[in-house]
Motif scaffolding. Structure first.
Motif, mmCIF file in Angstrom:
data_model
loop_
_atom_site.group_PDB
_atom_site.id
_atom_site.type_symbol
_atom_site.label_atom_id
_atom_site.label_comp_id
_atom_site.label_asym_id
_atom_site.label_seq_id
_atom_site.Cartn_x
_atom_site.Cartn_y
_atom_site.Cartn_z
ATOM 1 N N UNK A 1 3.701 -6.714 -4.849
ATOM 2 C CA UNK A 1 4.444 -7.014 -5.831
ATOM 3 C C UNK A 1 3.822 -8.149 -6.800
ATOM 4 N N UNK A 2 3.420 -9.050 -6.102
ATOM 5 C CA UNK A 2 3.021 -10.315 -7.056
ATOM 6 C C UNK A 2 1.866 -10.102 -7.718
ATOM 7 N N UNK A 3 0.914 -9.136 -7.327
ATOM 8 C CA UNK A 3 -0.230 -8.937 -7.940
ATOM 9 C C UNK A 3 -0.537 -7.722 -8.673
ATOM 10 N N UNK A 4 0.276 -6.845 -8.649
ATOM 11 C CA UNK A 4 0.210 -5.623 -9.273
ATOM 12 C C UNK A 4 1.373 -5.311 -10.144
ATOM 13 N N UNK A 5 1.528 -4.654 -11.109
ATOM 14 C CA UNK A 5 2.374 -4.263 -12.011
ATOM 15 C C UNK A 5 2.991 -2.959 -11.513
ATOM 16 N N UNK A 6 4.363 -3.217 -10.657
ATOM 17 C CA UNK A 6 4.941 -2.089 -9.842
ATOM 18 C C UNK A 6 6.343 -2.107 -10.237
ATOM 19 N N UNK A 7 6.873 -0.938 -10.268
ATOM 20 C CA UNK A 7 8.282 -0.765 -10.878
ATOM 21 C C UNK A 7 9.172 -0.942 -9.527
ATOM 22 N N UNK A 8 9.813 -2.086 -9.423
ATOM 23 C CA UNK A 8 10.509 -2.407 -8.232
ATOM 24 C C UNK A 8 11.820 -1.541 -7.920
ATOM 25 N N UNK A 9 12.093 -0.853 -9.143
ATOM 26 C CA UNK A 9 13.243 0.177 -8.902
ATOM 27 C C UNK A 9 12.896 1.286 -8.325
#
Length: 322
Positions: free
Chosen positions: A4-12
């Motif tokens: 999550x810190x290093x990649x563009x990930x949709x946290x939803x």
């Protein structure tokens, strides 16, 4: 957290999938990690998971029991806390739900969960655990849990207990319809440690022991209620993130549970309230709090309105007038 810190990930749109031991593990992880910032599953697919590890212990080989004892520093009777917090539900010697036990699955009451099992699965105790998990969600009033018995193919699944009874495409299609419910209006927080659960920061009193609280937010009346509080020293929440308006009168209802009281930290207050009432009686500001007495304090640097509820069980209604 690293991804999550290093990649563009949709946290939803984070999802958990697991089969057998993996199903139990993904359910346990989902129940213990409800902080969107660090990754919280929007939905979970559990395929005949080992959702009650103490029950699983009774049905596996001696060698497997030895491995489990090493992982949990003893048997289920020697170290019940660690076995329970890694499980979703607690079953008795007859493999039935224990009423009032610390079922970690309660943390997933507002999370869609689908449980699949093969109708001819030879691991009958895992079928029962799947059914008991469904029964728990029903008893908790959860409406988004699906129990899905499936036919075992004798060609692709000769041993019965295998992943082939789930259609991966259908599972992914189901996930595609779901995003994270990061702000349920009500629920139960059951925690095994100090942690953030959703928008709530909870700090326990006694380590290595369960702590819990029920919460209910009513945006229409600008109120929040905490009840059935146990083993909690402090609860913190940003009131704006749960739909309340600190610029108007807020009602705060609490059912205290600790002998030494609890601290409630309400964030996003820009200035001290004009009046704070507890059970219709004015409460004075005290920084720090006065032991054994209700008090409040505005921390100017953080913008936190800190309310101290004195020790002893009972209910109280606070009213904060800006």
């Amino acid at each position: 957290r690293l991804l999550l810190d290093y990649y563009s990930i949709d946290r939803d749109r984070l999802y958990g999938v697991g089969f057998s031991m993996g199903g139990g593990s993904v359910m346990g992880y989902a129940a213990r990690h409800r902080d969107r910032r660090r990754g919280s599953f929007a939905a979970v697919l559990n395929h005949t998971g080992t959702v009650s590890l103490s029950d699983t212990y009774e049905f596996v080989s001696t060698d497997a029991q030895t491995v489990m004892e090493a992982l949990f520093f003893g048997s289920p009777t020697q170290n019940p806390f660690d076995w329970t917090r890694a499980s979703s539900i607690v079953l008795d010697a007859s493999s039935q739900l224990v009423p009032g036990a610390d079922h970690m699955a309660i943390n997933l009451a507002a999370t869609p969960v689908k449980t699949i099992y093969g109708l001819t699965d030879p691991e009958l105790y895992l079928i029962n655990q799947s059914i008991q998990l469904d029964q728990f969600f029903l008893s908790a009033g959860a409406t988004n849990h699906i129990l899905e018995p499936t036919v075992t193919s004798p060609v692709t699944c000769p041993d019965g207990h295998c992943w082939d009874t789930a259609d991966e495409t259908l599972v992914c299609d189901w996930f595609d319809t779901i995003t994270l419910n990061s702000n349920p209006a009500s629920g139960t927080i059951l925690t095994d440690r100090s942690i953030r659960w959703g928008h709530y920061d909870v700090t326990t009193v006694v380590a290595d022991a369960f702590a819990g609280v029920d919460f209910a937010v009513d945006a229409a009346t600008n109120s929040i209620t905490f009840s059935n509080v146990r083993n909690l020293q402090e609860i913190g929440v940003d009131v704006t993130r749960i739909g309340l308006d600190p610029a108007t009168s807020i009602s705060f209802n609490v059912q205290s549970g600790g002998p030494n009281g609890e601290t409630y930290r309400l964030r996003s207050f820009q200035s001290a309230p004009v009046l704070v009432l507890r059970n219709a009686q004015q409460v004075g500001s005290a920084c720090p709090s006065t032991p054994g007495a209700p008090s409040w304090c505005l921390e100017s640097t953080s913008g936190d309105l800190v309310l101290h509820e004195p020790g002893g069980t009972g209910t109280a209604t606070w009213r904060i007038l800006p």
